[in-house]
Design a protein around this motif. Structure first.
Motif, PDB file in Angstrom:
ATOM      1  N   SER A  57       0.839  -1.196   0.000  1.00  0.00           N
ATOM      2  CA  SER A  57       0.000   0.000   0.000  1.00  0.00           C
ATOM      3  C   SER A  57       0.876   1.249   0.000  1.00  0.00           C
ATOM      4  O   SER A  57       2.063   1.192   0.318  1.00  0.00           O
ATOM      5  N   ILE A  58       0.241   2.341  -0.358  1.00  0.00           N
ATOM      6  CA  ILE A  58       0.912   3.637  -0.355  1.00  0.00           C
ATOM      7  C   ILE A  58       0.165   4.544   0.614  1.00  0.00           C
ATOM      8  O   ILE A  58      -1.063   4.585   0.621  1.00  0.00           O
ATOM      9  N   ARG A  59       0.923   5.260   1.408  1.00  0.00           N
ATOM     10  CA  ARG A  59       0.328   6.317   2.245  1.00  0.00           C
ATOM     11  C   ARG A  59       1.188   7.548   2.034  1.00  0.00           C
ATOM     12  O   ARG A  59       2.409   7.495   2.147  1.00  0.00           O
ATOM     13  N   HIS A  63       5.643   3.931  -0.479  1.00  0.00           N
ATOM     14  CA  HIS A  63       5.515   2.542  -0.051  1.00  0.00           C
ATOM     15  C   HIS A  63       6.344   2.364   1.221  1.00  0.00           C
ATOM     16  O   HIS A  63       7.291   3.112   1.459  1.00  0.00           O
ATOM     17  N   SER A  87       0.538  -2.498  -6.314  1.00  0.00           N
ATOM     18  CA  SER A  87       0.435  -1.365  -5.402  1.00  0.00           C
ATOM     19  C   SER A  87      -1.031  -1.047  -5.172  1.00  0.00           C
ATOM     20  O   SER A  87      -1.852  -1.186  -6.077  1.00  0.00           O
ATOM     21  N   ASN A  89      -3.441   2.068  -3.791  1.00  0.00           N
ATOM     22  CA  ASN A  89      -3.460   3.474  -3.403  1.00  0.00           C
ATOM     23  C   ASN A  89      -4.747   4.138  -3.862  1.00  0.00           C
ATOM     24  O   ASN A  89      -5.438   3.641  -4.734  1.00  0.00           O
ATOM     25  N   ASN A 103      -0.021   5.202 -13.101  1.00  0.00           N
ATOM     26  CA  ASN A 103      -0.003   5.585 -11.695  1.00  0.00           C
ATOM     27  C   ASN A 103       1.339   6.227 -11.357  1.00  0.00           C
ATOM     28  O   ASN A 103       2.371   5.558 -11.370  1.00  0.00           O
ATOM     29  N   TYR A 105       2.790   7.285  -8.610  1.00  0.00           N
ATOM     30  CA  TYR A 105       3.513   6.763  -7.446  1.00  0.00           C
ATOM     31  C   TYR A 105       4.165   5.421  -7.759  1.00  0.00           C
ATOM     32  O   TYR A 105       5.308   5.167  -7.386  1.00  0.00           O
TER      33      TYR A 105
END
Length: 175
Positions: A57-59, A63, A87, A89, A103, A105
């Protein structure tokens, strides 16, 4: 029957849910699957497995660094087996941003990775304001306001395209 390792890094639990769906599809196809949180199992060796899948996941555009560290540490082994990386997100909720090529990111992350998995995917995540800390709720609401997403602090919105997840599950089973 293959031995499949599915590793994940999750911020709020949704990436694990995606991995559980992948596991169920692979197991239904007759494979044996080990599912593990990469941040809690950094030493798990991918060598005994026939296939490896990593989901992260990405926050706030990033990552978890433990995912990158794991990939760098096991690069040689990962390159020797069928593999997939995906991924999760909220940017992927927008058309065109829900692919590895579209994407931003994920593209940036892939440029920094020494490993080139055979299969790539991007999934939109789940927005769950009530479960976030006050600071995260405020920050994510601001990001959503700027990007045209939901801002109701009581909103829980799942953006995941489960058909795309199931397609990846079938692909993993057939690798």
């Amino acid at each position: 029957m293959s031995q499949i390792l599915i590793l994940y890094s999750t911020t709020d639990g949704h990436t694990r849910s995606i991995c559980e769906r992948l596991r169920s599809i692979a197991e239904a196809a007759g494979h044996k699957v080990t599912l593990a949180d990469i941040t809690e199992n950094e030493t798990i060796d991918p060598a005994p497995y026939d296939k490896v899948v990593i989901g992260a996941s990405i926050r706030y555009g990033k990552h978890n660094p433990k995912v990158t560290a794991y990939i760098k540490r096991h690069r040689a082994t990962l390159e020797q087996r069928p593999s997939a990386l995906f991924s999760v997100n909220l940017v992927a909720r927008k058309p065109g941003k829900d692919t590895p090529e579209g994407n931003p990111y994920f593209r940036r992350y892939l440029r920094r990775l020494p490993w080139k998995p055979q299969h790539l995917a991007v999934f939109a995540g789940r927005l769950d304001y009530p479960s976030y800390s006050s600071l995260d709720r405020w920050l994510i609401r601001m990001i959503m306001f700027v990007t045209g997403g939901p801002t109701d602090p009581k909103a829980v919105v799942e953006f995941t395209d489960w058909k795309k997840v199931e397609d990846l599950g079938r692909l993993i089973a057939s690798m």
